[in-house]
Each structure stands twice: as structure tokens, then as C-alpha cells.
Design an enzyme around this catalytic site. Structure first.
Site, mmCIF file in Angstrom:
data_model
loop_
_atom_site.group_PDB
_atom_site.id
_atom_site.type_symbol
_atom_site.label_atom_id
_atom_site.label_comp_id
_atom_site.label_asym_id
_atom_site.label_seq_id
_atom_site.Cartn_x
_atom_site.Cartn_y
_atom_site.Cartn_z
ATOM 1 N N GLU A 53 39.868 33.048 39.881
ATOM 2 C CA GLU A 53 38.757 32.095 39.894
ATOM 3 C C GLU A 53 39.023 30.977 40.903
ATOM 4 O OE1 GLU A 53 38.054 30.946 35.811
ATOM 5 O OE2 GLU A 53 36.929 32.780 35.444
ATOM 6 N N GLU B 195 36.004 39.652 33.671
ATOM 7 C CA GLU B 195 36.411 38.954 32.445
ATOM 8 C C GLU B 195 35.187 38.636 31.619
ATOM 9 O OE1 GLU B 195 38.562 35.271 32.737
ATOM 10 O OE2 GLU B 195 39.825 36.014 34.347
#
Ligand code: GAL
Length: 667
Positions: free
Chosen positions: A151, A309
Site C-alpha cells: 500500500e 486484501e
């Protein structure tokens, strides 16, 4: 359509952190992974400090063993470069790696992504470790995918330090060419802020809350590019040592994102997303659908992407981290698959007992295999295995599009604006909801897209728009399509400068309507329209110039003036929505637009029955997800891939249940 093959069927798995557990636990892990049908795990994502124990001293033993164990058990590895979490020794030796906030505070070690994208020291150490990792595992047959960092931008999206300031100036020199061009683009004559030399340019700093909008937007763009440059640097090192595909997990949702992922996606072998539903969002399945449609909209050629995710239950970073309701794990995961993900992955495999994320849900929860979550995880694995043939197929071509752009979002939410409480995600999601309720598929696309395939294009609060993009949007009604523009779209150009002559400057001619004054409403203030709807937050004074009024303001000093307008252009139409309509009014309007534009519904059903098709060479696959608490009947026929039985033409999707039909009639 398919470019990467990560598994024989759809991907199933999650983040696996064996370094947090004693070796004996690993055997149970792989046994249970096999039981659940896991075929890919993200490995080593925060394992820099547990491998490079001191500067240049690496102990690969546990990672070697984990990779081998997974390989021997037929589980693929999505090997992460662990650069999101620099080791303590590096942060201690070089504390200035850490990013600096706008108020000058340097974030100390202890979190993640605690590094400045312009730090040469960080880059050097990161790439050195990435090279060592890639040399060691680059040709290992277990490695199916590379996962760069984690991320990127989550924690370090903007760094305001002196190093970043210098880097920002270099970026500006390339983008704008000259100081005169910067001064002109940013309108620095205001407040006498003219720059006489490059060194005077600083990132937005301080707390005064009135940054120059041009400077602010350029700094946001620079920051996105700076992180992308880091991703590309790691990717280049990986590709030197390995033929495995490379990606990174993005954070694509409904609002303005931390970086401009639409410009990142083409640099990934398969675009990957992390998506977590808001536990207090009453329509979380639609938020999920929006994010998935946005992923597809930014994936080149609408290729399949990957849900990297998600959660099986409560995350631990929201205020009150409630578990998912029964059935949601399956429905949410298949919701992503229906909209183009070639699998479903979670954070994380086994719930941690310690560390910051000790209360985060997992595929294997603290309560173990007797939990409801585990049973649903096994059920999901079975479903995904039965859907193997869906891998690589395309989602049916959408006829509607919603245009979203991070630059517009950043511009809307920063600085002194007519209304400082508007969140960028609101209008796009409200319009998406209206189509979602009626099983009309739409792509959520960046403004640089090709709009030719769409019969309806919705442009919600796209404050900033470049002329080339505006031109292609204006062409939609000219060629017979329907264009709908909401308030605060096309008000500013790509430099974030107001377009003069009446709002919205980029679209007023094609709309045949313009406004000259904004009337954002005060908190709690409501204004009625003459169709009975009641508006909060935003109204404006609109004048017709070729369009007709569809409905008008019934109160306030705007009473009698148009609120929603429509201009017919040959077979096409251009609509202007000048008010922040409530969701019910948007639903009604979208029903009319969908009917007029002849937008196909995947099936005819009640709102809350989600229906999306993926289409392969030989078959189409109809995903039916019932988010309601009553059984829903639809008309469709074929083989139900989850039960293996023929179904239809009248079929029932049980309350909270899912069906996936390989259709008898190929689309
Ligand atoms: C993600 C992150 C994961 C984990 C997860 C928890 O943003 O990538 O590492 O922290 O959140 O929900």
C-alpha cells in the site's frame, strides 16, 4: 484477455506471516490452507527486519524454509518486497528517512511506510535488499507473483521535507518548463506570491489552511509520481532477476485516493486492490461494487484484476470493528470476482496474537477451525474452485460509465472552497448506487478514458478537468449518447483555475445551461424542489440557454429557477444537475436515464439482488448475489456451478445467498 496466470483456477489466499509463529505451527498452516483450497499467499510483506538483521547481514533461513514448504504443498507464493517496513537499525542510523508532515513534524519509527519517497538513503537500502531477494528467489518455481511494498502511500503519501521540496522543484521544471509557466499556472500574482527563483518554491506547509490551489494540486500530483517512481525502481530490479509478474497492492475505494492509481495500473502485470468495507456503512456491498468497478475501469483493456486484501470480519483500524454477518465473506468475495477480480485474498491467513494487529480478523481466526469464519472460509474455497473456468474471462461490457479522478477529488477537498464539507466520494457513489440497485453495470473510469462504448456517461463533481478530456466528454451527446454533469464539475481547468463566463465552464455550452452563483446550504438547511425532493448541501442559480428545466427549486431565493436541466441534441441528451439530490431523487432520475438510454439490466430483480455477468469465449457466467433477507426470484437458465445442477429458467437466490450460472445462451 488473460496476461498472467497466478493459479490454475481463481486465486485464493491471503497474507501469510510465518515469521510470527513457531515452526510447528507452519505445518498446521499448510495443512489447513490445503483444506481451505488456498493456492496463493503473500509472503514476507513486512519481513525486512526479520531477514536483514543488521546492515548487510541477512539470515534467509526461515524464508527459504517457508518458500519450500509452500512449494511442496502446491501453494504459490506472491513474494513481497518488504520495503513498507524498514528495519529498526536502518531507521535508527538514518532517522531522516522518515517523512515530514505539513506542520514540520517528522514521523518517528514505529509505523509502516515511514519513509520519504525522495530519500536517496532509503532508496539505496531498499533496492539493495530487493536485489538480494530477487537474486535468491527470482527463479524459484513457487514464486508466481511479486508484490512491491505494501500500500505505497499508506502513511507516506505526502512528504514535506526539504529533500521532497527539491525533488518537487525538479518535477515542476519537467512538467512546467519555466518559472513563468509556474507563476501563470498557479496565479501567484494573488497575494503577491510570485516566485522569482525555483528555490523559493516549497511544498504546502504549515497549518493556515489556505494553500494556493495550483501549488497544492501540483504537489499532490508530484507526490503520486514520486511514489510511482519508487515502485518502478523496485520493479526494474525485480525484472532484472526474475520473469515472474510484478504488481503492488493499491487502495482503491470510493473517494479521492492517496495517489493517482489510474496512472499506476498500466505499470502492473495485474492491477491489485485492497478493499475493506466500512463496518458502519449500511450499503457496504455497494461500496465494494463501486471499488471493484473502479478497479476494472482502470485496468488496461478492462482486464481481470486481483483482490489482494479484504477481511473475513472486523478489521482493527475502524472505530468499532464488528464481525461480518453470516454469508458476507462469500458474498463480498464473489462480488469482487463478479466484477473482474480473478480471485479473492485476505489480510491475513492466521490471526496474530500480538503486535499492532492482534485483534484483526483472519481466515483462521483466534478461535480456530470451530469458528463460523473458518467454515465460511472453507466454503468460499470450494466455491472458488468450482468457478475455476471463470478465470481470465472479461466482465460484460458496460454501457454506462461514471467518471472519477483523484485530481478532481484533491482539488475539491482542499483549500478555501464554496463548501468545505463536501467529500469527493459522495456523488460518484450515489450515482453508482442508483445503477447498482437496478442491476445496470457501469464502469468507473478516469477522465482520460475512451467514452465511445458508453450510452450514458455520468460526470459527478469533477471539479477539475483538462480540455482534451472535456472535449471527449462533450462529444458523448453529440454522437447520440447521454451525458449527465453534476454541480461542481468542469468548474476549473487542469491547473485548478476557474473557467470564466458561467459555471460549469467546461460544459455549459453542451449543457445549454449555466449558473452564475453558488448557494451551498448551511448545516441543517434544506431546500425543496418542485418534484417533491428535498436537497441538502448544494444549490445554485441556473439559467437556461438551450436546455429545458426538468425540475426546479421550489423554495429559497432560487425558487422558480431550474435545478435539473436537459438539452436534447439530435438523438443524444445533456443533463445538468445543479443540486445535491438525495439518493431517492438520484434513483428516480437514473431510472429515467437508464430507460431512455436503453441500458441493459443483467436481470430484472429487486434492489439488493446484485447481478453481473462475466463472458468467456464459450460461456457467459451470471453471478447472482442476494444481499437482502428475503429470497429473490430471477429469470436465468443454465448450470449452477456451485451446486453442479441445472437451474432455471425461473430460479430463486436464497436470502443472503449466491448462485453462479453458466448460461445456456452464450452472450
Ligand atoms: C491493510 C494493510 C495490511 C493490514 C490491513 C488491515 O491496509 O495492507 O497490511 O494492515 O490493512 O486491515
Amino acid at each position: 484477455m488473460e496476461r498472467v496466470r497466478l493459479a490454475d483456477g481463481l486465486v485464493y489466499g491471503g497474507d501469510y506471516n510465518p515469521e510470527q509463529w513457531p515452526r510447528e505451527t507452519w505445518d498446521e498452516d499448510v495443512r489447513l490452507m490445503r483444506e481451505a483450497g488456498v493456492n496463493l499467499v503473500t509472503l514476507g510483506v513486512f519481513a525486512w527486519g526479520t531477514v536483514e538483521l543488521a546492515d548487510g547481514e541477512r539470515d534467509w533461513s526461515w524464508l527459504d524454509e517457508a518458500v519450500l514448504l509452500l512449494y511442496e504443498n502446491g501453494i504459490g507464493v506472491d513474494l513481497a518486497t518488504p520495503t513498507a517496513a524498514p528495519p529498526q537499525w536502518l531507521l535508527t542510523a538514518h532517522p531522516d528517512i522518515a517523512p515530514v508532515l505539513a506542520d514540520g513534524y517528522r514521523e518517528p519509527a514505529g509505523g509502516r511506510n515511514a519513509w520519504c519517497p525522495a530519500s536517496e538513503v532509503y532508496r539505496r537500502y531498499a533496492l539493495r535488499h530487493v536485489a538480494a531477494l530477487a537474486e535468491r528467489y527470482g527463479a524459484h518455481p513457487a514464486v508466481r507473483l511479486w508484490h512491491v511494498g505494501n500500500e505505497l502511500g499508506g502513511g507516506n503519501a505526502r512528504c514535506h521535507c526539504d529533500r521532497s521540496a527539491a525533488d518537487f522543484r525538479t518535477w515542476l521544471q519537467k512538467q512546467r518548463g519555466s518559472l513563468e509557466a509556474v507563476n501563470a499556472a498557479w496565479g501567484t500574482a494573488q497575494w503577491g506570491h510570485r516566485y522569482g527563483s525555483w528555490d523559493e518554491i516549497m511544498p504546502p506547509r504549515g497549518r493556515h489552511g489556505a494553500p494556493n490551489p495550483g501549488l497544492h494540486l501540483d504537489f499532490e500530483r508530484y507526490s503520486s509520481d514520486a511514489l510511482l517512481a519508487h515502485y518502478l525502481a523496485e520493479k526494474e530490479v525485480l525484472e532484472r532477476h526474475s520473469a515472474a509478474p510484478v504488481t503492488t497492492n493499491m487502495m482503491v475505494g470510493a473517494g479521492a485516493q492517496v495517489v493517482d492509481y489510474a496512472s499506476w495500473a498500466p505499470h502492473t502485470a495485474i492491477a491489485a486492490n485492497d478493499h475493506y468495507t466500512g463496518v458502519n456503512d449500511p450499503l457496504r456491498e455497494q461500496d465494494l461494487a463501486f471499488a471493484a468497478d473502479r478497479m476494472r475501469g482502470m485496468s488496461p483493456d478492462r482486464r481481470p484484476w486481483l483482490l489482494m486484501e479484504s477481511s473475513t470480519g472486523g478489521p482493527s483500524w475502524q472505530r468499532r470493528n464488528r464481525a461480518k454477518d453470516p454469508g458476507e465473506i462469500v458474498r463480498h468475495s464473489l462480488g469482487h470476482v463478479a466484477r473482474g477480480s480473478d480471485g479473492a485474498m485476505f489480510f491475513q491467513w492466521r490471526a496474530s496474537t500480538s503486535g499492532a494487529e492482534q485483534f484483526h480478523s483472519a481466515m483462521l481466526p483466534h478461535s480456530g477451525t470451530r469458528s463460523r469464519v473458518w467454515k465460511e472460509v472453507v466454503e468460499l474455497g470450494r466455491h472458488l474452485a468450482k468457478l475455476a473456468e471463470v478465470r481470465g474471462t472479461a466482465v460484460e461490457g458496460a454501457k454506462a460509465a461514471i467518471v472519477v479522478d483523484d485530481a478532481a477529488g484533491w482539488a475539491l477537498q482542499h483549500g478555501l472552497k464554496p463548501h468545505r464539507g463536501l467529500s469527493y466520494g459522495r456523488e460518484p457513489r450515489t450515482w453508482h448506487r442508483a445503477l447498482w440497485r437496478r442491476q445496470v453495470l457501469c464502469d468507473v473510469v478516469p477522465p482520460g478514458s475512451d467514452f465511445d462504448a458508453y450510452d450514458l456517461v455520468i460526470v459527478p463533481t469533477l471539479l477539475v478537468v483538462g480540455e482534451a478530456d472535456a472535449e471527449r466528454l462533450r462529444a458523448v451527446p453529440e454522437r447520440g449518447g447521454t451525458l449527465l454533469v453534476t454541480y461542481l464539475s468542469g468548474v476549473c481547468d487542469a491547473d485548478n483555475q476557474v473557467l470564466t463566463g458561467g459555471f460549469p465552464g467546461a460544459f455549459r455550452e453542451v449543457l445549454g445551461a449555466w449558473s452564475d452563483e453558488f448557494y451551498p446550504l448551511q448545516e441543517g438547511e434544506r431546500v425543496a424542489l418542485d418534484d417533491g425532493s428535498v436537497v441538502e448541501d448544494w444549490t445554485e442559480r441556473v439559467h437556461l440557454d438551450g436546455a429545458e428545466a426538468v425540475c426546479g427549486y421550489a423554495a429559497s431565493s432560487l425558487a422558480g429557477g431550474p435545478a435539473v436541466t436537459r438539452r436534447v441534441i439530435g438523438d443524444g441528451a445533456a443533463w445538468y444537475v445543479s443540486a445535491a439530490l438525495p439518493p431517492e431523487a438520484v434513483d428516480r432520475l437514473a431510472d429515467r436515464l437508464a430507460a431512455e438510454a436503453g441500458l441493459p439490466r443483467a436481470v430484472e430483480a429487486e434492489p439488493g439482488l446484485e447481478a453481473v455477468r462475466r463472458v468467456g469465449d464459450d460461456h457467459s457466467y451470471l453471478f447472482l448475489l442476494n444481499h437482502t433477507d428475503t429470497d429473490q426470484n430471477v429469470t436465468a437458465a443454465g448450470r449452477d456451478l456451485l451446486t453442479g445442477e441445472d437451474a432455471g429458467p425461473a430460479l430463486t437466490v436464497p436470502a443472503g445467498g449466491v448462485r453462479v450460472i453458466r448460461e445456456s445462451v452464450n452472450r
